[in-house]
Design an enzyme around this catalytic site. Structure first.
Site, short mmCIF file in Angstrom:
data_model
loop_
_atom_site.label_atom_id
_atom_site.label_comp_id
_atom_site.label_asym_id
_atom_site.label_seq_id
_atom_site.Cartn_x
_atom_site.Cartn_y
_atom_site.Cartn_z
N PRO A 65 -82.77 7.75 33.03
CA PRO A 65 -81.36 7.46 33.30
C PRO A 65 -80.65 8.67 33.87
O PRO A 65 -81.16 9.80 33.80
CB PRO A 65 -80.80 7.10 31.90
CG PRO A 65 -82.00 6.83 31.06
CD PRO A 65 -83.11 7.66 31.61
N PRO A 66 -79.46 8.47 34.45
CA PRO A 66 -78.70 9.62 34.98
C PRO A 66 -78.34 10.61 33.88
O PRO A 66 -78.07 10.22 32.74
CB PRO A 66 -77.45 8.96 35.57
CG PRO A 66 -77.82 7.53 35.78
CD PRO A 66 -78.80 7.19 34.72
N GLY A 105 -81.49 15.33 33.08
CA GLY A 105 -82.03 16.63 33.47
C GLY A 105 -83.20 16.58 34.42
O GLY A 105 -83.97 17.54 34.51
N LYS A 106 -83.34 15.50 35.18
CA LYS A 106 -84.49 15.38 36.09
C LYS A 106 -84.43 16.44 37.19
O LYS A 106 -85.43 17.08 37.51
CB LYS A 106 -84.52 13.97 36.72
CG LYS A 106 -84.69 12.86 35.70
CD LYS A 106 -84.79 11.51 36.38
CE LYS A 106 -83.49 11.12 37.10
NZ LYS A 106 -82.35 10.99 36.19
N THR A 107 -83.27 16.60 37.79
CA THR A 107 -83.15 17.55 38.89
C THR A 107 -83.21 18.99 38.40
O THR A 107 -83.91 19.84 38.98
CB THR A 107 -81.84 17.32 39.65
OG1 THR A 107 -81.79 15.97 40.12
CG2 THR A 107 -81.72 18.25 40.84
N SER A 119 -86.51 -10.09 24.23
CA SER A 119 -86.67 -9.46 22.93
C SER A 119 -85.75 -10.04 21.85
O SER A 119 -85.91 -9.69 20.67
CB SER A 119 -86.43 -7.95 23.04
OG SER A 119 -85.11 -7.68 23.47
N LYS A 128 -83.91 1.46 20.77
CA LYS A 128 -83.46 0.44 19.83
C LYS A 128 -83.42 0.99 18.40
O LYS A 128 -82.48 0.74 17.63
CB LYS A 128 -84.36 -0.79 19.91
CG LYS A 128 -84.24 -1.57 21.20
CD LYS A 128 -85.23 -2.72 21.25
CE LYS A 128 -85.10 -3.53 22.55
NZ LYS A 128 -86.07 -4.64 22.62
#
Length: 786
Positions: free
Chosen positions: A363-364, A367-369, A692, A735
């Protein structure tokens, strides 16, 4: 001015023309009266004719031949005399023939050994000098003088001679004899006996010739100017070269070519690129600097030379140091850190290994970048980042061919050149947001870039020589992996970066986010402090995200308000507690669902996954009088509606089991015919979908039918089948965290494949929750219903 007497102005007297003359065909030449033309011939008949004419002092008749008809002569010609004749050693004869008067051919009387025929003399008409004739003569003389001045083959003296021709007919004949007109036009002038008409026709011919000459002169002048300019530049350059040679210097262009040649040698290009560069340099050396291709060739050479063909940064293979760097920059992200350390370990053992192709999915704000920058720092490599969001043109990746104006390499090559090394950490950000249109599909071009088996010879359209990308460590990022084409996904090693728990966000905020915001806003830790309760309250009540981007934004907002107080003179240290948050951030923006306070019939607690984390949801089932219909509300998607139908079908097939339950709320044998079942999930404005919730719907439905309440402290998730099996679902980690946040103490989840997902759940959470793995709905009903 020279005066001329009346006697001198009179034309010479015309000789008497015999009735029969020797005929000399002149080919395409027309002889006019009073004109002298040379004749050179080796023809036996013509030589005999000239000999007889000279020997007997006879006149000859000159007639032009009609085009395409060798034996056919024009009717009108000129009587002439042979003024001079002499023979050459080779047997040919040269003669000067002077025209005397126009004649008309009446009949050919002899053809052998030469032509002879009867002729009659022709006189000019309207020879008296009128005003019109005078005007025509002056105009024609003036135009002829212009022709003489422009025609390179006419001597200037002709213009003067034309002014001294005595009669108007003679003037017209003189001008016609010296201008460049066709045989038909010359013959037309010869056949025109009316002098006025002759002047008019000749004026038209002269004007046409003058127009051609003026246009030719203009073209010649322009060409001469260009040639003079080029010659002048060439001459000056040669002089400059000579001067520089004397001084021991060289010209700028030679210096430039030599510098390029030296740069090519130093660039250590691979053989194919070296050959291409030398070929292009040889072309450049032969081009004038003003040529349009010069700049194109020079730009191409600059790109070839400046690419880091053999320039690499040395990897830092110290695993402990790399681990310290990664831990300094990021909290958690254990999978990513482990993968980087594995790469370093293999790098120590195999120096020639190819760079990995990693894909961070999450998700945004997770810390991917930034973790890409941290990886580059840990490896000691250059870091470059290319955002692919919105790119729709395949040429953005591969570049344009050099045939296009303003062509450049693609962004891959451009960014490699900026990095200055052939082994940077190259981040391709937002790969899931690449578009496609009529200009091509950029993801198709990325197939070669991100394939270790192909990218060692990546071919950019602009360079047209292979470039080795195998040493580059490519890292791509995506929020969701589904939009990425399967062929491209298959080339990447996908690492998921899930959302953070509240405790993890707290541990990120304290050592990373808060110090950074305090520094950016000009504060210090002596001026501002956050309590843990305040940070947790910001996380739960002011943000709803999987990452920490909005959390940092809210912390920054508090820091700015504190900075304003300090700027106004406030001296004391400010401590932010959860009770003071509304002063800085206003009222709560979000609220999380919490467990119900008491057990209820027909209400079961389910677990849901969202892109910003997990949440709990309450599924309500109610029975109303009707005809056995199923009503589903709450903005449910198709899959969720199908789960509701499956739950109802299971309940109906499980009628015998319901009868055995104590104190059933109603007669289950008749409720299908007399009642409708209504299943509702609150927060109706929010779309919901997925399989689910099937187990939760079945529990709520059975609870409503049997009258047995559902335990308040228990939540559940799982897909239901018609046979009563509970199938595994996704998003277990998020969850479970949502259930823990809501105060849930027990969680029912499928035992098949989902138990292993609990390994990703923090140990602190697992210690506070009891997990009940199940395989069938019977086990769920037994655990959930009182």
């Amino acid at each position: 001015m020279i005066s001329v007497s009346e006697e001198e102005r009179k034309p010479p007297e015309k000789p008497s023309i015999p009735g029969e003359l020797l005929i000399l065909p002149s080919g395409d030449a027309v002889l006019y009266p009073s004109m002298i033309v040379p004749l050179s011939t080796g023809d036996e008949k013509t030589v005999k004719l000239i000999d007889e004419a000279v020997a007997s002092d006879k006149m000859v008749a000159i007639f032009a031949q009609r085009p395409g008809e060798e034996q056919k002569l024009y009717d009108v010609g000129t009587a002439a005399t042979i003024a001079k004749m002499f023979k050459l050693p080779d047997g040919s004869t040269n003669a000067l023939i002077q025209g005397l008067q126009r004649i008309r051919l009446k009949e050919i009387t002899q053809t052998e050994p030469y032509f002879k025929g009867k002729v009659e003399a022709l006189e000019d008409e309207a020879v008296e000098e009128t005003t019109e004739l005078e005007a025509l003569a002056r105009n024609l003389t003036s135009q002829f003088q212009k022709v003489v001045s422009l025609a390179p083959n006419l001597p200037v003296e002709l213009g003067i001679a034309a002014m001294n021709i005595p009669g108007p007919g003679g003037l017209a004949d003189f001008i016609a004899a010296h201008i460049n007109i066709s045989l038909e036009e010359k013959q037309e002038i010869l056949e025109t006996l009316n002098v006025t008409e002759r002047f008019k026709k000749l004026t038209a011919f002269v004007n046409k010739e003058l127009e051609i000459l003026e246009l030719g002169s203009k073209i010649q002048s322009q060409m001469k100017q260009e040639l003079d300019k080029t010659q002048r530049e060439f001459y000056l350059r040669e002089q400059l070269k000579a001067i520089q040679k004397e001084l021991g210097e060289t010209d700028e262009r030679t210096v430039e070519i030599n510098e390029l040649r030296e740069a090519i040698d130093k660039a250590h290009l691979p053989p194919e690129a070296q050959k291409q560069a030398e070929r292009e340099l040889d072309r450049l050396a032969k081009m004038p600097p003003a040529a349009a291709e010069y700049t194109v060739a020079r730009t191409y050479l600059d790109w070839l030379i400046n690419l880091p063909w053999a320039k690499s940064t040395e990897d830092s293979t110290d695993i402990d140091q790399a681990r310290r760097v990664l831990d300094e920059d990021h909290y958690n992200l254990d999978k990513v850190k482990e993968r980087v350390l594995e790469y370093l370990a293999v790098r120590q053992l195999n120096k020639d290994m190819k760079g990995p192709i990693l894909c961070f999915v999450g998700p945004p704000g997770t810390g991917k970048t930034s973790v890409g920058q941290s990886i580059a720092r840990a490896l000691g490599r250059k870091f470059i980042r290319l955002s692919l969001g919105g790119i729709r043109d395949e040429a953005e990746i591969r570049g344009h061919r050099r045939t296009y104006v303003g062509a450049l390499p693609g962004r891959i090559i451009q960014w490699i050149q900026r990095a200055g090394s052939n082994n940077p950490v190259f981040m391709l950000d937002e790969i899931d947001k690449v578009g496609m249109d009529f200009r091509g599909d950029p993801t198709a071009a990325l197939l070669e870039v991100l394939d270790p088996e192909q990218n060692f010879s990546f071919s950019d359209h602009y360079l047209d020589v292979p470039f080795d990308l195998s040493k580059v460590m490519f890292i791509t990022t995506a929020n969701i992996i589904d939009p990425v084409p399967p062929a491209l996904r298959d080339r990447m090693e996908v690492l998921e970066l899930p959302g953070y728990t509240e405790l993890q966000k707290l541990n990120i905020a304290k050592p990373y986010l808060i110090p950074r915001q305090i520094k950016e806003n000009g504060l210090s830790e002596a001026k501002l402090k956050f309590t843990d309760d305040a940070i947790l309250a910001i996380i739960s009540n002011y943000t709803r995200e999987a990452g920490v981007r909005n959390l940092e934004r809210e912390i920054g907002s508090i820091c700015r308000k504190v900075a304003m107080k300090v700027a106004q003179g406030y001296k004391r240290k400010i401590t932010i507690t959860h009770k003071k948050l509304d002063q800085y951030l206003g009222p709560y923006k979000f609220r999380y669902e919490v467990a119900e306070k008491g057990d209820e019939v027909g209400v079961a607690t389910g677990l849901a996954w969202t892109p910003v984390g997990g949440d709990i949801l309450f599924i309500e089932a109610a029975l109303v009088p009707g005809k056995g219909n199923l009503i589903l509300t709450g903005h449910l998607g198709d899959v969720m509606q199908e789960s509701g139908r499956a739950a109802l079908t299971y309940a109906r097939s499980y009628e015998a089991r319901i009868k055995e339950l104590e104190k059933p709320k109603l007669d289950v044998s008749s409720f299908y015919e007399n009642h409708d079942v209504h299943i509702h999930i609150p927060a109706g404005a929010i779309p919901k979908d997925g399989p689910s919730a099937g187990v939760t719907m079945a529990v709520a439905l059975v609870s409503a039918i049997s009258g047995r309440p559902v335990r308040k402290d228990m939540a559940m998730t799982g897909e239901i089948t018609l046979r009563g099996k509970v199938l595994p679902v996704g998003g277990i980690r998020d969850k479970v965290l949502a259930a823990h946040r809501a105060g849930i103490k027990k969680i029912i989840l499928p035992s098949e494949n989902n138990e292993k997902d609990l390994e990703e759940v923090p140990q602190q959470v697992k210690d506070e929750i009891e997990f009940i793995p199940v395989e069938r709905i019977d086990q769920v009903l037994e655990a959930a219903l009182k």
